[in-house]
Structure formats: structure tokens, C-alpha cells
Design a protein around this motif. Sequence first.
Motif, short mmCIF file in Angstrom:
data_model
loop_
_atom_site.label_atom_id
_atom_site.label_comp_id
_atom_site.label_asym_id
_atom_site.label_seq_id
_atom_site.Cartn_x
_atom_site.Cartn_y
_atom_site.Cartn_z
N SER A 12 41.92 46.87 40.33
CA SER A 12 41.66 46.25 39.04
C SER A 12 41.52 47.32 37.97
O SER A 12 40.98 48.41 38.21
N ALA A 13 42.02 47.02 36.76
CA ALA A 13 41.91 47.98 35.65
C ALA A 13 40.45 48.21 35.27
O ALA A 13 40.09 49.29 34.80
N LEU A 14 39.63 47.21 35.46
CA LEU A 14 38.19 47.34 35.25
C LEU A 14 37.52 47.55 36.60
O LEU A 14 37.77 46.79 37.55
N ALA A 35 24.22 40.86 42.83
CA ALA A 35 24.70 39.79 41.96
C ALA A 35 25.90 40.25 41.14
O ALA A 35 26.88 39.50 40.95
N VAL A 36 25.86 41.50 40.66
CA VAL A 36 27.00 42.05 39.92
C VAL A 36 28.21 42.16 40.85
O VAL A 36 29.34 41.80 40.47
N LEU A 37 28.00 42.63 42.07
CA LEU A 37 29.09 42.75 43.03
C LEU A 37 29.66 41.38 43.40
O LEU A 37 30.89 41.22 43.56
N ASP A 38 28.80 40.40 43.54
CA ASP A 38 29.27 39.03 43.82
C ASP A 38 30.17 38.53 42.69
O ASP A 38 31.24 37.95 42.93
N VAL A 43 35.77 37.42 40.12
CA VAL A 43 36.72 37.55 39.01
C VAL A 43 37.82 38.57 39.27
O VAL A 43 38.65 38.84 38.40
N GLY A 44 37.86 39.14 40.46
CA GLY A 44 38.96 40.03 40.82
C GLY A 44 38.78 41.48 40.44
O GLY A 44 39.76 42.22 40.35
N HIS A 284 26.04 40.96 31.08
CA HIS A 284 26.75 42.08 30.46
C HIS A 284 28.06 42.33 31.18
O HIS A 284 29.08 42.66 30.55
N PHE A 285 28.07 42.18 32.49
CA PHE A 285 29.31 42.37 33.25
C PHE A 285 30.39 41.41 32.76
O PHE A 285 31.56 41.79 32.63
N ASP A 286 30.03 40.19 32.47
CA ASP A 286 31.02 39.22 31.98
C ASP A 286 31.60 39.65 30.64
O ASP A 286 32.78 39.40 30.35
N GLU A 287 30.80 40.31 29.79
CA GLU A 287 31.33 40.85 28.54
C GLU A 287 32.40 41.90 28.82
O GLU A 287 33.44 41.96 28.15
N LEU A 288 32.15 42.75 29.81
CA LEU A 288 33.08 43.80 30.16
C LEU A 288 34.38 43.22 30.70
O LEU A 288 35.48 43.70 30.38
N VAL A 289 34.26 42.18 31.52
CA VAL A 289 35.45 41.50 32.05
C VAL A 289 36.26 40.90 30.92
O VAL A 289 37.50 40.98 30.90
N ALA A 290 35.58 40.30 29.95
CA ALA A 290 36.29 39.73 28.79
C ALA A 290 37.08 40.80 28.07
O ALA A 290 38.22 40.56 27.62
#
Length: 330
Positions: A12-14, A35-38, A43-44, A284-290
Motif C-alpha cells: 500500500s502507498a500508505l 485497533a489501528v492495525l485492525d 482498508v487495505g 486520525h488514521f482514517d484521516e491519513l487514509v483519506a
Amino acid sequence: MKTRMIGGAEVSALGIGAMSFSDFYGETCEADSHAVLDRAREVGVTHIDTSNIYGAGRSETVIGTWLAANSGARDTVHIATKAGISSDAHGNRVIDNAPDYMEAQLDASLRRLGTDHVDLFYAHRHQADLPPEEVAGTLGRLVEKGKCRAIGFSEIAPSTLRRAASEHPVGAVQSEYSLQTRAPELGLIQTCAELGTALVAFSPVGRSLLTDSPIPRARIETNPFLSVNPRFTLPNHDFNLAALAPFRALAAQMGLSTAALAIAWGLHKGDHVVSIPGTRSVGHFDELVAGANTDLTPQDMARIEQILPVGWCHGDRYASNQWVGPQNYC
């Protein structure tokens, strides 16, 4: 999720910068890291980047317990770890890339991670009195032994990369790279592209400066690293926060968090760039994925560069004692 190549493997690029799984930037716990790893698995996000010194092995241990608790997870993630930073009897930082030391440290990492190999093994810092060809050969022999799938270096100069790659293919070079740290554009990002080496960008959101919630002054003053870091000491810190206000406004105008826009910018600097922000929270992780899923136009990139031109940031990225190991090349 966009993908990149590291040493022949599609990732993954991220990715996840797993220093955050220790208490380096603030207190955390295993449950939050899991939880972050889950969420990453959902989300790949497949690349996890850690080191033997993050929390004195704690980061690797947390990843290992997550792998043990999630059947099949090891087959779906790309794990990188690092070694090469040690201490002398007085607690001073020492860089050690000796073959026996590197292999022993990798063996210890494998035990903590609960796996028989990592996908990428870096020299965390390059030992200045060892030729890079020799260090690449040391790491290459660990590939031959099946203990890692590819090799990498962290914080090296383009010239060092070329010499190392003459001995063994280098899958990745890890370097700080963000809107506030542009040094890799002075040859490193170009050399990585030429050699087919991934540039793994750490601190892509500027140790929180490039987010909507920068670490507050009170926490900075109690953090051993940030309290002496020139970008976080006064008055530089105040100047940096003020300089970033227009960038935060642009992100909001685009419907993005500041962190998301910073991640999107970095990934648009090359299709060989992998971004590894760290975080202690799923939100915050979801922001990074976005940000990783955001496509920017040339006009967007130009607007960002206009607001934050090269050299805007106040203060060096490291204090003098924090520069032990990283190579300068400008």
C-alpha cells in the motif's frame, strides 16, 4: 488504496509508522495499537514499518501479539524493521552495522514479531567508517539466509545509495520527507526513482505540525525529543504554526483534514514514494487514509507550493545531538 513496489513486493502507498506504538509522542497502549492495525487491515493498508529501538522492542512486540491474535494476518502484511543504532557504556548513541550485530538484532526482532522473516530490513543508520557496499553485502547475506526479503537504508545520501546498490539491490531508503522537510528533493528522490528504490517517507505530517491538532505546548515541553527540537522550540514553533494557518484553510476549503492534504501531497511527488505516518488513534488514521485516496490536480499542487514554498519552515529538523547518524548531502 494506491500501491507501490518495495523490493519486488506490492504494498500500500500508505503504511504505518509504528514508532507510535511506543510512547515516543505520548502514552499509548496495546489495545489502541491493535485497533489501528485492525483498521489498516480493513482498508487495505499493508505496509508496517517498525524498528528494534522503538520503545526498546515494544513496537515489534505489539505487532507480534497482533499477528498472533489474527489468523492469516502475516500473509497479508508487509513488515519492515530496522537495526543499527546502539549505545555505549555512557548511554551515547553508537551506530553499529557490523555483520554479527545486525544479524543478532534481526534475530531478536523476529522473535518479538513472531515470524521467521521480515519483508524489508533496513540499516537504521549507516556506520560512517564502513563502506556502504560492505553494509549492503551484510544485509544481502541475510536475504540469502531467508531472514528478510529485501534490504534498505535509513537517512542516507544519494551517493551512499548508489554505492550500496552496486553491491545489492536496495528495496527502500527511508527518509524524513514532507512539506516542511524537502531535502530529499536534492537528489534522493531522483536517485531512488532511477534505481527502482522506494522512498519511504517518515514524519509526513511533520510530527503533528501538518495536522489540525498539533501537539500542544505543554506536551512539547515534557517530551524529551520535541522539547529540544528546533522546529518545536520558541520562537520557531509559534512562527511555524502561523505559517501553516493558510495551509489549514486550504485543506478545509478542499474538504480535507490538514493531515490528509499533507499525505496526498507527498504521494503525488512520485509513484515510488511510500508514506508512513504514525498515529495512536483510529480516527486520525482514517484521516491519513483519506489523504492516500485523494487525487490532486497540478493546480492543487501549485496552490500548495504557493502557500508553503520550499524553505518556509523555521528551524532545523534536528537538534545537534539528534543529528548523530543521518547523512547530510546538500
